[in-house]
Scaffold this motif. Structure first.
Motif, short mmCIF file in Angstrom:
data_model
loop_
_atom_site.label_atom_id
_atom_site.label_comp_id
_atom_site.label_asym_id
_atom_site.label_seq_id
_atom_site.Cartn_x
_atom_site.Cartn_y
_atom_site.Cartn_z
N PRO A 1906 -29.00 36.31 23.62
CA PRO A 1906 -29.52 37.96 23.90
C PRO A 1906 -28.29 37.64 24.84
O PRO A 1906 -27.82 39.61 25.29
N MET A 1907 -28.12 37.35 26.10
CA MET A 1907 -27.68 37.37 27.33
C MET A 1907 -25.86 37.72 26.37
O MET A 1907 -24.52 38.53 26.95
N GLU A 1908 -26.11 36.72 26.35
CA GLU A 1908 -24.04 36.44 25.48
C GLU A 1908 -24.24 37.66 24.48
O GLU A 1908 -22.99 38.61 24.61
N HIS A 1909 -25.07 37.93 23.75
CA HIS A 1909 -24.90 39.77 22.65
C HIS A 1909 -24.98 40.75 23.74
O HIS A 1909 -23.76 41.05 23.66
N ALA A 1910 -25.66 40.59 25.12
CA ALA A 1910 -25.64 41.85 25.85
C ALA A 1910 -24.12 42.04 26.03
O ALA A 1910 -23.23 42.90 26.53
N ARG A 1911 -23.70 41.13 26.86
CA ARG A 1911 -22.29 41.12 27.78
C ARG A 1911 -21.11 41.35 26.55
O ARG A 1911 -19.80 42.04 26.59
N LEU A 1912 -20.96 40.92 25.05
CA LEU A 1912 -19.64 41.05 24.47
C LEU A 1912 -19.81 42.48 24.31
O LEU A 1912 -19.23 43.43 23.70
N VAL A 1913 -21.26 43.15 23.59
CA VAL A 1913 -21.44 44.68 23.46
C VAL A 1913 -21.11 45.50 24.07
O VAL A 1913 -20.00 46.31 23.61
N LEU A 1914 -20.75 45.04 25.47
CA LEU A 1914 -20.71 45.78 26.66
C LEU A 1914 -19.37 45.50 26.92
O LEU A 1914 -18.27 46.57 27.14
N GLN A 1915 -18.15 44.48 26.95
CA GLN A 1915 -16.87 44.29 26.98
C GLN A 1915 -16.72 45.10 25.22
O GLN A 1915 -15.91 45.80 25.67
N HIS A 1916 -17.13 45.33 24.69
CA HIS A 1916 -16.84 46.04 23.25
C HIS A 1916 -16.52 47.08 23.71
O HIS A 1916 -15.42 47.91 23.01
N GLN A 1917 -17.25 48.31 24.42
CA GLN A 1917 -18.33 49.19 24.38
C GLN A 1917 -16.86 49.93 25.17
O GLN A 1917 -16.38 50.70 25.38
N ARG A 1918 -16.40 49.08 26.45
CA ARG A 1918 -15.81 49.45 27.93
C ARG A 1918 -14.18 49.51 26.98
O ARG A 1918 -13.55 49.83 27.42
#
Length: 1934
Positions: A1906-1918
């Motif tokens: 979950p942590m890696e997924h949340a980090r990548l989603v945030l990076q994509h959104q940024r």
């Protein structure tokens, strides 16, 4: 609280077949009168029916028919059959059955001519029941007899006729109960049932004797049988009273029965009182007037060895069963009335159990009511004068009763305190009645009131006593004595324990005061209602408003809860007065950082008014005159939590649940919602959810009302309005749901998730997420995306979020989740199964929640089969056919458990071969946890597949034992933390090492633990170990990849597995029905057998008694508690007796000192206390607690040291006993039943401290600490020595009387050994404990001079202890002496202590003695000073005695310790402004002291270097420093003008000892902060001192002193420019040089938080001054840039909270000068960096940091703030963050830097460069797997990067749109264009890399990573949002 009345259970009349056939036959006889035939037919039909309600109707009909029968309709047989039917039905039914009541009513309606026959029939049936009942029938027959006496005249006549038989039966029943009582020991349910039956029998016998008193009195003179029966009954009563095995309720009732029987036989004459007096005195002298048989029986009670409880029960009986109305009937009655309280008061100190204490207080309360009855009306005139004198205030009896009240009004039991208060009220009322001629309070009451006011307010009994005085004399009487009483009580409302008591007293006061003022106005008619109401407002409302506006928010919480609603209910019209006063304060009341201000106070008052129904609302909403809409909006986003909660409460709460929610209120809720979802405070979250629930209930109830009105309303216009409101409701709820679902994004904070899920759960509970037309169709809002977001919340690290998300998912529409699709179902199931084998413990919790979610799905079976095929598992579900709908959950639960068990069995088999592989690849605890969780989801009482369940349970238990066998060697080993060699290269070697170590550290330690040691053997059994490794160790199949097993992984695997085994076994015992069979009956179809339960108990016994480590036995304890609870509730005799048997066995094993015992002998006895604790806590509190009493007696005997048990073999039992006692005293579940053993436990602890064996002393110390907490309660204040943490000596020794002689004797022994004349240290082992206990006691102003438990005998011994050679002992003795000296005795005690000191140097002076005496004097003076706030009485002689001993402070005294102590005494006498002595004495002392100071080495600069200082020199110099500070800083004007006084501070600052400088700087800083508001340099700081302070910045070496110097200069900097002068180098420093020095200092001292914060604060203040002065050159600008970089670096997450707080204050102070200045003094880049630092602090995890940073809004230009926040100076951080970003975007336009600023903000939006993330991701996950098993990842408690990105993007786009409309024509530079291209390139690169990484993640990454997924989603959104901003900016520029 409204308690719903229990409805009696209606059961049908069921007779045995033989009686039923006979009755039916007799009722079926033909012929007879028609009326009788109708009755017979009705009863015949009634007997044939089985429905109880129909039977009641038929019985009532039969009663009416019977009542209508005439005398001429006599028909013997049929009528007899009808009566027989009714009578048999009455006797057969249970007591509280409504059918029985209907039958009694029918029998009572028979005509007069038929009553004799009815009575005869009833008597015959009752006589048959009494003749030969079985023991099981006793209880039913007793209830039948009681029913006959309960409103049933015919039944009462029947009892009168059968009186001898009834009494004989009751005697026989009591004897039977008495016999049975000895056979039910340890069987708590059976014992409780027996006590209940016995109590019913005693009460019934009393009822019979009372109702048949005339028959009893007459028959006893002529009827020998009845006399013998009564004699036997009396013998039974006496036996019950004297048998401690009976519970107190039965014994107390029996005491009343004894007195009732004597009264019934002897009448109400004076002889009865004489007999009762003899019984109370335990004397046979007065029994001669009683009949011989009564005298013979009562002689059993007149023995000297009877228990104290007997007297209490007899006193209770005398007061309850004798009539006290009117004057006493004779002299013996008067003696009895006076004897009862004296008997009870004599027993007061011997009663130990709290239940007995409660009974004593109740009986005393009964006595006071009886005494009042004797003095009411004309009876007072007939009372003897001697009786009135004995009862009058001031009499000996009155004094003793008051002492009893003072001893018990702080008792832990609420009942004792309440009864004590009532007793006080009655005593004052008795005094008032006797002195009724006096209208006003007499001198006695006046003195009593003044003594009450002298008590400390922390004593709860004080409030009740003052309330009684208000009731009797009115509020005016108390206000005359203490006019500040209202303000004082309001100040106490901040203390939660005292708030209810203070509010109750305040309520009585203001209600009584209002009535008094109204009465005075009506009588005098000189003042209008407005006049006296204004007086009332000034007295009660004005102080309240002052407190609400100015006090800390936390201190006013309980005013809203307890006081304000009561005030508004008393005077609703006061609301308008409050609103006017607070609105007038709004413009001038400045918002404080800690108080709620006028706005918050207004919200508080209005909220309370609306919730109480005082404030009326209109159809449009809240009244605009009372509540301006703008104020409400401001309050809803206020900085303080409670202000926001009060505002929300004002909007949501209403006195009517059907009040319509207006559109205005909906807008306000929208305004509140989003900024307040992310609250870290659990209290705030709880309040928000509660208030939203009230609001939603209003919506629901008002909608129902609107729909009902629509159906009834005829006017079309009104119907349209109602429909419009319903439509508004629907829109509002849909919008609310959408907003709550929207925030559940990946990376959402814990607080936001918890709040949103709670509110969504409320919506689902009240409205459901259905799509039907009848509701609000909330299901339309739930999209698949929303449902997926809720599902992914199950993967949260927080248990509460998991639980709420799972619960909500069950209520969402099934189609939203798509679980009907096989692939979705299979994916979730596979994810759950994978998580159940994760090496992270919290993943198994996620797996359990997912499985619980899937249990309701019909297609789970197919998914299980598919998973089994993929894993190659041999698994078959219970049945191949699809189960019917009602059994889906049971079938799925059974299937899932079987699947998990199959997996677990396979993994246990592998673990038996290689535990290391199991720990690394498939930890066993996850499967077990999932099984336990799944088992909780099903009701085990209604299962269909019982045989399969039974087999499954057997397999589960067997597998648990196997699992335990695998992991227990590590858990029970001597050192489980270091099992695995970390440097072993291969798995095989590691496994071999594990086996070798496990074999060596097997738990072979026994009870020789304390006497011998054992070393590890490394050579003896190598061959056996190698063989074991060869046979059992199988190298794991790693697929060619090596893996590393850490010790932590093995340890976690084993400990968690043991935990889950314990939880699973406990769950099985607690939830599964028992399978058993009785003799001659069919078996009970349960799932777990008695044998299995017993085996589980033995398993827990082994784990608890032999485990060494807390983690292991604590986890087993939880499961064992569940087992013992189940055993206690079980109806099986064998199981009920198991706890008692186990307890006896373990106590016997503890008592034995056999070295071969397997009990774990560690220093805290490991799990043995837990084992005994679990067994005893399962015993019901309402029982006699026989097991607890037996155990405590055994343990206390073992814990006490004994002469014949001083061998090594006795050590282990004593240590075990002390440790077990400690656990039992700590167990709150044992309640007050343990209090009676506290005295013995304290003695054991104190005596155990004298043991020569360390283990005994260690356990005694732990026990002593526990007892201190148990006696005095948990710490109630920061000051450990505050009276809140202490107890009066009277209360202490009344509750624990045996400790009085024990502590006194122990103190005598210790005081004898404390003499230090020989110069040797003699430390009594228990002296410290004794002084610690005694220091917790203090005398009460209410104590009399002749108290038998007074503290005076302790005083000389405590004083003697001050002679000890141990410094700590002398200090403890001085501290312990203070509470033992009354305030009135302080001066005499201090004088006597001073007189013992020598007046000059003498040979052989004992300085320890002098020091101890001086400490006692010092502590006494300080205590008097802090409590009394007034000088000592004149002529005390203290000043003269001190002057005669001034040599002790001079160099003539060679001991620096006593020199310093004497100086401390001088400071105490001379230092404060309000001195303890007269002015002349103080002035003389000050002159002498000042001369000593001026000649000391401290001022003469002759201090020796630190290396040459003797012990105590520092303390002496600090004492000198305190004198100097008092003369130069604190009160220089009172010390006179000495030539060197002005230089004192300089000398002190130059002292070479840093301790002196530190103290000086601390006092200077404190004084400066007190005078901070004066905005000028204080007069006591001269020029030289200021220069010295500046020089210290440059030359001070000690960091703590340097930090304080910087803090002092920071305060001085606010009042003016600093003197930049180096007095050492005699040169002036330039501004640049000084700034550079501070910058270097800050950079060099970043490791020291205090020093760094002080340097940065001073530096920042100078920077702000420089910016404001416009004196800036290139060098200064460089320094400013360096300062800005330092500020920015101090905001990172890893910085200390204090540093971030400092930076927040700096940024807030610099808002107007730097952040929002139109001049951009630091340039764009530095200014933007400061803004970014501010935004980081606004998102910091620490709430205090965020709150401090949000204050920048108050310093920002008002015209730049948005309209929503305009005029608000204190905003909550989320709103402040929004306002800040909007303000910065607006400033960019003012600065004309929009493109450049937007590019900077876009960099923020894009985030830091994460180029190396992918390379480090694998390493991070690898570390996470191996080394951080307990790491839950990045715990996101508040910050939400995703929300920050969205906020930033929204304001950037908005600013660019505005920029397009207003931008000038200047072209964009090439540098900016290049920067835009670079940013766009980085954003595209990150967008691509994040998308590729997301695609590469496994299926359902939200669960697996979950942590890696949340980090990548945030990076994509940024990246996406950054590209959007850049495209918009490029479009605007082009």
């Amino acid at each position: 609280m409204v308690v719903k009345k229990k409805t009696p259970k209606v059961e049908a009349l069921v007779l045995d077949d033989e009686k039923l056939h006979l009755l039916l036959a007799s009722l079926s006889v033909d012929g007879g009168h028609d009326g009788i035939r109708q009755v017979a037919n009705t009863l015949h039909t009634c007997l044939e029916l089985k429905e109880p309600v129909q039977q009641i109707q038929l019985v009532k009909k039969a009663g009416l028919l019977l009542g209508a029968l005439g005398e001429e309709t006599i028909d013997g047989d049929i009528l007899e059959a009808c009566l027989q039917t009714l009578v048999l039905g009455y006797i057969s039914l249970q007591a509280k059955n409504p059918l029985r009541r209907a039958i009694s009513s029918a029998l009572c309606t028979v005509p007069t001519w038929l009553q004799e026959r009815t009575t005869a029939c009833l008597s015959k049936c009752l006589s048959d029941s009494l003749s030969n009942p079985t023991p099981d029938q006793y209880s039913h027959v007793v209830n039948t007899i009681a029913g006959c006496m309960d409103g049933f005249p015919l039944g009462e006549r029947c009892i009168n006729e059968l009186l001898p038989e009834v009494l004989q039966f009751l005697h026989k029943g009591l004897r039977e109960y008495f016999t049975q009582n000895s056979g039910v020991a340890g069987r708590h349910i059976a014992q409780a049932q027996l006590m209940h039956s016995c109590l019913a029998a005693v009460k019934t016998s009393m009822l019979v004797i009372q109702r048949c008193q005339e028959s009893v009195s007459y028959a006893t003179t002529i009827h020998q049988t009845l006399k013998d029966t009564l004699s036997s009954l009396l013998d039974c009563y006496i036996s019950i009273i004297t048998d401690e095995d009976f519970v107190q309720a039965v014994q107390s009732t029996s005491g009343m029965a004894v007195v009732l029987l004597i009264r019934s036989v002897m009448g109400c004459g004076d002889d009865v009182a004489s007999v009762v007096c003899s019984l109370l005195r335990s004397s046979v002298d007065g029994l001669d007037s009683a009949p011989v048989w009564i005298k013979q029986k009562c002689e059993r009670l007149c023995t000297s060895a009877r228990q104290p409880g007997v007297s209490i029960y007899l006193c209770h009986g005398a007061l309850a069963m004798l009539s006290w109305k009117g004057s006493p009937a004779g002299p013996h009655w008067e003696k009895l009335l006076l004897l009862v309280p004296n008997i009870l008061l004599d027993l007061d100190v011997s009663v130990k159990e709290s239940s007995s204490v409660l009974l004593v207080v109740r009986v005393l309360m009964l006595w006071s009511s009886a005494a009042l009855d004797c003095l009411q009306g004309k009876a007072q005139q007939l009372c003897a004068l001697s009786l009135q004198q004995s009862l009058n205030g001031g009499s000996d009896l009155h004094r003793r009763l008051l002492e009893h009240i003072y001893s018990h009004w702080e008792h832990p039991l609420d009942g004792v305190r309440h009864q004590t208060c009532s007793l006080f009220h009655n005593l004052i009322l008795i005094h008032q009645n006797i002195n009724s001629s006096e209208a006003n309070p007499d001198s006695y009451v006046l003195e009593l009131t003044q003594r009450l006011f002298q008590l400390d307010w922390h004593m709860r009994g004080k409030y009740g006593a003052l309330s009684c005085l208000v009731d009797l004399y009115g509020t005016g009487y108390l206000l005359e004595l203490q006019p500040e009483l209202p303000s004082c009580l309001l100040g106490l409302m901040s203390d939660q324990p005292l708030a209810p008591y203070a509010s109750d007293l305040l309520e009585k006061l203001f209600i009584s005061h209002k009535e008094q003022l109204a009465a005075e106005a009506s009588v005098g008619k000189t003042s209008t209602t407005t006049d006296w109401m204004d007086r009332w407002h000034r007295m009660w409302v004005t102080p309240l408003l002052q407190v609400l506006c100015s006090a800390r928010v936390d201190d006013t919480t309980y005013i809203l809860d307890y006081f304000l609603p009561k005030l508004l209910r008393c005077s609703p019209s006061s609301l308008s007065h409050m609103v006017r006063a607070l609105q007038n304060k709004l413009p001038c009341c400045k918002d404080s950082t800690c108080s709620r201000g006028a706005l918050g106070a207004l919200m508080t008052c209005l909220r309370a008014a609306r919730s109480q129904g005082v404030m009326q609302t209109t159809a449009e909403g809240l009244c605009e005159e009372l509540v301006p809409f703008s104020l409400l909006r401001q309050a809803l986003i206020h900085k303080h939590d409670q202000v926001r909660m009060d505002a929300l409460g004002l909007v949501c709460e209403s006195h009517r649940s059907t009040e319509v929610l207006t559109s205005q209120e909906m807008d306000l809720i929208r305004h509140f919602l989003l900024p307040n979802l992310n609250s870290q405070s659990p209290n705030v979250r709880q309040q928000v959810v509660s208030l939203f629930k009230k609001m939603l209930c209003r919506v629901k109830d008002s909608r129902q009302l609107l729909l009902k009105r629509q159906s009834q309303e005829r006017e079309q216009e009104q119907r349209a309005k109602d429909q419009h409101i319903i439509c508004l409701y629907k829109e509002f709820l849909h919008e609310l749901c959408s907003k709550l679902f929207d925030v559940l994004l990946p990376g959402a904070s814990f607080s936001k998730c918890i709040m949103s899920l709670n509110l969504l759960g409320l919506l689902a509970e009240l409205f459901t997420f259905g799509a039907g037309p009848d509701g609000f169709a909330l299901g339309e809002v739930v999209t698949p995306t929303y449902a997926q977001n809720v599902l992914y919340c199950v993967a949260s690290n927080f248990m509460e979020v998991k639980l709420l998300a799972t619960t909500l998912l069950w209520k969402l529409p099934l189609s939203a989740l798509g679980l009907e699709e096989q692939d979705v179902m299979h994916g979730l199931l596979q994810a759950a199964l994978d998580l159940s084998t994760s090496t992270k413990p919290f993943d198994s919790v996620t797996a359990a929640h997912l499985l619980s979610l899937l249990l309701h799905q019909p297609n789970l079976r197919q998914a299980l089969l598919r998973c089994a095929q993929e894993q190659g598992l041999d698994f078959q579900p219970p049945s191949s056919s699809l189960p019917p709908e009602p059994n889906v959950q049971e079938f799925n639960t059974l299937s899932v458990i079987q699947f998990l068990l199959c997996c677990l069995q396979s993994e246990v088999s592998k673990a038996e071969c290689c535990l290391l592989q199991a720990a690394a690849s498939y930890p066993l605890y996850g499967r077990a946890h999932c099984i336990t969780a799944v088992l909780r989801n099903i009701d085990t009482e209604c299962l269909c597949h019982t045989e399969e369940w039974r087999r499954l349970v057997s397999e589960l238990i067997a597998t648990c034992y196997r699992l335990s066998d695998v992991v227990s060697p590590i858990v029970q080993s001597s050192s489980p933390e270091g099992l695995i060699p970390m440097d072993v290269g291969t798995v095989t070697d590691t496994s071999a090492g594990l086996q070798r170590i496990l074999h060596e550290i097997q738990p072979r330690d026994t009870n020789d633990f304390f006497n011998c040691a054992r070393e590890l053997d490394t050579q003896d059994e190598v061959e056996d170990q190698e063989e074991t490794q060869t046979t059992r160790t199988v190298p794991p199949d790693t697929g060619g990849e090596g893996y590393r097993v850490t010790a932590q992984m093995v340890l976690v695997c084993c400990w968690r597995s043991m935990k889950e085994v314990a939880m699973l076994l406990g769950q099985l015992c607690q939830s599964l029905p028992l399978h058993y069979s009785n003799d001659n009956t069919r078996p009970h179809p349960g799932l777990i057998t008695e044998e299995q339960v017993a085996c589980i108990g033995l398993y827990f016994r082994q784990q608890l008694l032999q485990s060494r480590h807390r983690g292991a036995f604590e986890l087993a304890y939880v499961g064992f508690v569940r087992l013992t609870d189940m055993l206690c509730r079980s109806g099986r005799k064998v199981l009920q007796q198991l706890p008692a048997c186990w307890l006896a066995e373990v106590l016997e094993e503890v008592k034995s000192s056999d070295p071969s015992s397997k009990l774990c002998a560690t220093r805290r006895s490991a799990g043995i206390p837990f084992y005994i604790q679990a067994l005893l806590s399962s015993e019901p509190k309402s029982s006699s607690c026989s097991l607890l009493k037996m155990t405590m007696r055994e343990l206390i005997t073992l814990a006490m040291p004994s002469a014949n048990r001083n061998t090594d073999a006795s050590t282990v039992p004593q240590v075990h006993a002390l440790n077990i006692l400690r656990a039992l005293y700590r167990d709150t579940r044992l309640g007050e039943n343990i209090i009676c053993f506290v005295s013995d436990g304290m003695q054991a602890a104190v005596l155990g401290f004298t043991s020569p064996i360390w283990a005994v002393r260690n356990s005694s110390t732990l026990l002593f600490s526990t007892l201190i907490t148990r006696i005095f309660g948990v710490k109630k204040g920061r000051d450990e020595h505050s009276k809140k943490n202490r107890m009066t000596g009277r209360e202490f020794f009344t509750r624990f009387p045996s400790l009085y002689p024990f502590l006194l004797n122990q103190l005598k022994e210790a005081a004898v050994s404390v003499e230090s004349d020989s110069g040797q240290v003699k430390l009594h082992p228990s002296l410290f404990l004794l002084l610690l206990v005694l220091s917790r006691l203090y005398p009460s102003p209410m104590d009399g001079s002749s108290s038998p438990l007074g503290l005076a005998p302790f005083t000389p011994f405590i004083i003697r202890c001050g002679r000890s050679a141990v410094y700590r002992t002398r200090e403890m003795a001085a501290r312990a002496l203070v509470p033992f000296v009354l305030v009135t005795q302080v001066s005499s005690t201090v004088h006597s202590l001073l007189q013992e000191l020598p007046q000059g140097p003498e040979p052989h002076i004992q300085h320890n003695y002098i020091h101890g005496t001086l400490l006692q004097v010092l502590f006494l003076l300080q205590s008097y000073q802090s409590e009394s706030h007034r000088p000592l009485p004149a002529g005390n002689g203290i000043g003269e005695a001190v002057l005669q001993r001034m040599w002790l402070a001079s160099r003539a005294n060679i001991c620096v310790v006593t020199r310093g102590a004497f100086l401390d005494v001088l400071v105490c006498l001379c230092g404060p402004k309000i001195t303890l002595l007269c002015d002349s004495e103080v002035n003389k002392l000050r002159r002498e002291t000042l001369s000593l100071l001026m000649t000391s080495s401290l001022v003469s600069n002759s201090s020796p270097p630190a290396s040459n200082l003797e012990p105590g020199s520092i303390q002496y110099m600090l004492s000198l420093t305190r004198v100097g500070l008092s003369a130069s800083v604190e009160i220089p004007e009172l010390w006179g003008k000495h030539p060197l006084t002005s230089q004192l501070l300089d000398h002190l600052l130059k002292c070479p000892q840093y301790e002196v400088r530190d103290l000086v700087l601390e006092r200077v800083l404190m004084r400066l902060k007190e005078e901070e508001d004066q905005k000028r340099t204080p007069t006591w700081l001269n020029e030289a001192t200021l220069l010295n302070l500046t020089s210290l910045v440059l030359h001070e070496k000690h960091p703590q002193c340097l930090a304080k110097v910087l803090q002092v200069l920071s305060v001085l900097c606010c009042s003016g420019e600093l003197h930049r002068m180096d007095s050492v180098q005699q040169q002036r420093l330039s501004q640049d040089t000084f700034l550079q020095h501070l910058l270097v200092l800050a950079q060099r001292t970043s490791h020291s938080v205090e020093l760094y914060c002080a340097a940065m604060t001073l530096l920042s203040q100078m920077v702000i001054q420089i910016v404001k002065s416009y004196a800036k050159d290139a060098a200064i600008m460089t320094r400013l840039s360096q300062w800005g970089a330092l500020v920015c670096s101090s905001c990172s997450d890893e910085q200390h909270v204090e540093i971030k707080l400092m930076v927040a204050k700096v940024l807030v102070d610099s808002t107007s000068a730097l952040l929002t200045s139109s001049e951009l003094p630091l340039g764009l880049v530095s200014t933007m960096s400061l803004w970014r630092s501010l935004f980081m602090l606004l998102q910091d995890e620490d709430q205090e940091v965020r709150s401090c940073a949000s204050d920048f809004v108050a310093n920002a230009p008002t015209h730049l703030i948005c309209s929503d926040a305009a005029g608000v100076t204190t905003l909550c951080p989320p709103v402040a963050l929004d306002v800040g970003v909007r303000l910065l975007c607006h400033l960019l336009q003012l600065w004309k830097q929009v493109p450049a600023g937007v590019l900077v903000l876009t960099e923020w939006l894009l985030g830091e460069d994460e180029g190396n993330e992918e390379a480090g991701a694998d390493d991070a996950s690898l570390l996470d797997e191996e080394d951080f098993l307990f790491e839950k990842g990045n715990l996101n408690l508040w910050a939400e990067p995703a929300q920050w990105v969205i906020l930033l993007h929204r304001h950037l786009i908005s600013r660019l749109v505005t920029y397009k409309q207003m931008r000038d024509s200047r072209p964009t530079g090439s540098e900016q264009a290049q920067q835009m291209d670079t940013l766009a390139s980085n954003a595209r690169r990150k967008l691509l890399s994040s998308k590729q990484a997301l695609d590469a993640l496994p299926v359902l990454p939200q669960f697996s990573c979950p942590m890696e997924h949340a980090r990548l989603v945030l990076q994509h959104q940024r990246a996406t949002l950054a590209l959007d901003v850049l495209d918009t900016l490029r479009g605007e520029i082009e």
